[in-house]
Design a protein around this motif. Structure first.
Motif, PDB file in Angstrom:
ATOM      1  N   LYS A  21       0.857  -1.184   0.000  1.00 36.50           N
ATOM      2  CA  LYS A  21       0.000   0.000   0.000  1.00 36.50           C
ATOM      3  C   LYS A  21       0.888   1.226   0.000  1.00 36.50           C
ATOM      4  O   LYS A  21       2.020   1.205   0.484  1.00 36.50           O
ATOM      5  CB  LYS A  21      -0.961   0.008   1.181  1.00 36.50           C
ATOM      6  CG  LYS A  21      -0.339   0.172   2.534  1.00 36.50           C
ATOM      7  CD  LYS A  21      -1.435   0.214   3.591  1.00 36.50           C
ATOM      8  CE  LYS A  21      -0.860   0.291   4.982  1.00 36.50           C
ATOM      9  NZ  LYS A  21      -1.897   0.371   5.997  1.00 36.50           N
ATOM     10  N   THR A  22       0.375   2.297  -0.572  1.00 39.75           N
ATOM     11  CA  THR A  22       1.115   3.545  -0.654  1.00 39.75           C
ATOM     12  C   THR A  22       0.674   4.454   0.482  1.00 39.75           C
ATOM     13  O   THR A  22      -0.517   4.665   0.700  1.00 39.75           O
ATOM     14  CB  THR A  22       0.859   4.229  -2.011  1.00 39.75           C
ATOM     15  OG1 THR A  22       1.263   3.337  -3.047  1.00 39.75           O
ATOM     16  CG2 THR A  22       1.639   5.514  -2.125  1.00 39.75           C
ATOM     17  N   ILE A  23       1.656   4.984   1.189  1.00 41.98           N
ATOM     18  CA  ILE A  23       1.412   5.903   2.296  1.00 41.98           C
ATOM     19  C   ILE A  23       2.007   7.257   1.902  1.00 41.98           C
ATOM     20  O   ILE A  23       3.149   7.335   1.479  1.00 41.98           O
ATOM     21  CB  ILE A  23       2.096   5.427   3.600  1.00 41.98           C
ATOM     22  CG1 ILE A  23       1.688   4.009   3.966  1.00 41.98           C
ATOM     23  CG2 ILE A  23       1.859   6.402   4.735  1.00 41.98           C
ATOM     24  CD1 ILE A  23       0.342   3.872   4.578  1.00 41.98           C
ATOM     25  N   GLU A  78       6.321  10.004   0.251  1.00 40.72           N
ATOM     26  CA  GLU A  78       5.456   8.974  -0.315  1.00 40.72           C
ATOM     27  C   GLU A  78       6.250   7.682  -0.294  1.00 40.72           C
ATOM     28  O   GLU A  78       7.345   7.611  -0.841  1.00 40.72           O
ATOM     29  CB  GLU A  78       5.032   9.314  -1.745  1.00 40.72           C
ATOM     30  CG  GLU A  78       4.084   8.301  -2.328  1.00 40.72           C
ATOM     31  CD  GLU A  78       3.549   8.707  -3.697  1.00 40.72           C
ATOM     32  OE1 GLU A  78       3.263   7.793  -4.495  1.00 40.72           O
ATOM     33  OE2 GLU A  78       3.422   9.922  -3.961  1.00 40.72           O
ATOM     34  N   GLU A 138       5.989   3.132  -0.215  1.00 37.19           N
ATOM     35  CA  GLU A 138       5.207   1.934  -0.472  1.00 37.19           C
ATOM     36  C   GLU A 138       5.682   0.869   0.498  1.00 37.19           C
ATOM     37  O   GLU A 138       6.871   0.566   0.557  1.00 37.19           O
ATOM     38  CB  GLU A 138       5.397   1.478  -1.915  1.00 37.19           C
ATOM     39  CG  GLU A 138       4.367   0.481  -2.353  1.00 37.19           C
ATOM     40  CD  GLU A 138       4.389   0.263  -3.844  1.00 37.19           C
ATOM     41  OE1 GLU A 138       4.489  -0.916  -4.237  1.00 37.19           O
ATOM     42  OE2 GLU A 138       4.316   1.243  -4.593  1.00 37.19           O
ATOM     43  N   ASP A 187      -6.806   1.257   7.882  1.00 35.92           N
ATOM     44  CA  ASP A 187      -7.224   2.060   6.738  1.00 35.92           C
ATOM     45  C   ASP A 187      -6.401   3.337   6.576  1.00 35.92           C
ATOM     46  O   ASP A 187      -6.794   4.251   5.880  1.00 35.92           O
ATOM     47  CB  ASP A 187      -8.707   2.407   6.854  1.00 35.92           C
ATOM     48  CG  ASP A 187      -9.026   3.146   8.141  1.00 35.92           C
ATOM     49  OD1 ASP A 187      -8.170   3.168   9.043  1.00 35.92           O
ATOM     50  OD2 ASP A 187     -10.133   3.699   8.252  1.00 35.92           O
ATOM     51  N   THR A 237      -3.797   5.771   5.114  1.00 36.51           N
ATOM     52  CA  THR A 237      -3.003   6.016   3.902  1.00 36.51           C
ATOM     53  C   THR A 237      -2.348   7.396   3.920  1.00 36.51           C
ATOM     54  O   THR A 237      -1.460   7.659   3.131  1.00 36.51           O
ATOM     55  CB  THR A 237      -3.869   5.891   2.635  1.00 36.51           C
ATOM     56  OG1 THR A 237      -4.952   6.810   2.715  1.00 36.51           O
ATOM     57  CG2 THR A 237      -4.380   4.472   2.451  1.00 36.51           C
ATOM     58  N   THR A 238      -2.798   8.283   4.798  1.00 35.59           N
ATOM     59  CA  THR A 238      -2.196   9.606   4.943  1.00 35.59           C
ATOM     60  C   THR A 238      -1.694   9.750   6.372  1.00 35.59           C
ATOM     61  O   THR A 238      -2.474   9.727   7.309  1.00 35.59           O
ATOM     62  CB  THR A 238      -3.212  10.720   4.633  1.00 35.59           C
ATOM     63  OG1 THR A 238      -3.704  10.541   3.308  1.00 35.59           O
ATOM     64  CG2 THR A 238      -2.566  12.089   4.747  1.00 35.59           C
TER      65      THR A 238
END
Length: 150
Positions: free
Chosen positions: A22-24, A59, A61, A86, A88-89
């Motif tokens: 997942k990308t953060i 950013e 991954e 959940d 991601t940010t």
């Protein structure tokens, strides 16, 4: 030939299932709302997975199974966060490291805990100023005392 093709397709399918990432994205600032550049982002195994740019943005991954991210650089206290499912940010406030010369351990821990309790308020203030995109952090962060008393 068919066996080789079937085995190859099977390995590709297995790789896709187990290699999910997942990308953060996010931003790192100091407790005085200044962006922090060149902050290293590391996994629990101390593997560097990214760095912040000159404005504190990043950013990365990471595998879905990775839940902890460590933030460290010179002049700030290293901080570890635990990501929620959940999330991601990630927007984090780091404390500038300082010298606690000639202070008792209890007093240093009291000062650090006081600053730690203000994090929610500071995060909301950064959101209101337009520095952060989220009003509440989507991770957990625990207080770590300067020195454990026995």
């Amino acid at each position: 030939m068919k066996k080789i093709l079937i085995i190859l397709l099977f390995k590709i399918a297995i790789g896709c299932v187990f290699a999910q990432n997942k990308t953060i994205t996010g931003r790192i600032i100091s407790d005085s709302f200044d962006p922090l550049s060149e902050v290293s982002l590391m996994t629990q195994d101390s593997v560097q997975i990214g760095k912040t740019n000159k404005n504190g943005f990043f950013e990365i991954e990471i595998p879905l199974s990775e839940k902890n991210i460590l933030f460290a650089t010179a002049s700030v206290e290293p901080t570890t966060i635990q990501l929620l499912n959940d999330c991601t940010t990630v927007e984090v406030i780091l404390f500038l490291s300082g010298s606690y010369d000639f202070m008792l351990v209890k007093k240093v821990n009291r000062i650090k805990k006081q600053k730690f309790r203000q994090l929610q308020k500071k995060h909301r203030e950064a959101f209101e100023k337009g520095i952060f995109e989220t009003e509440q952090p989507c991770y957990e962060r625990n207080f770590i005392p300067f020195f454990e008393e026995s």
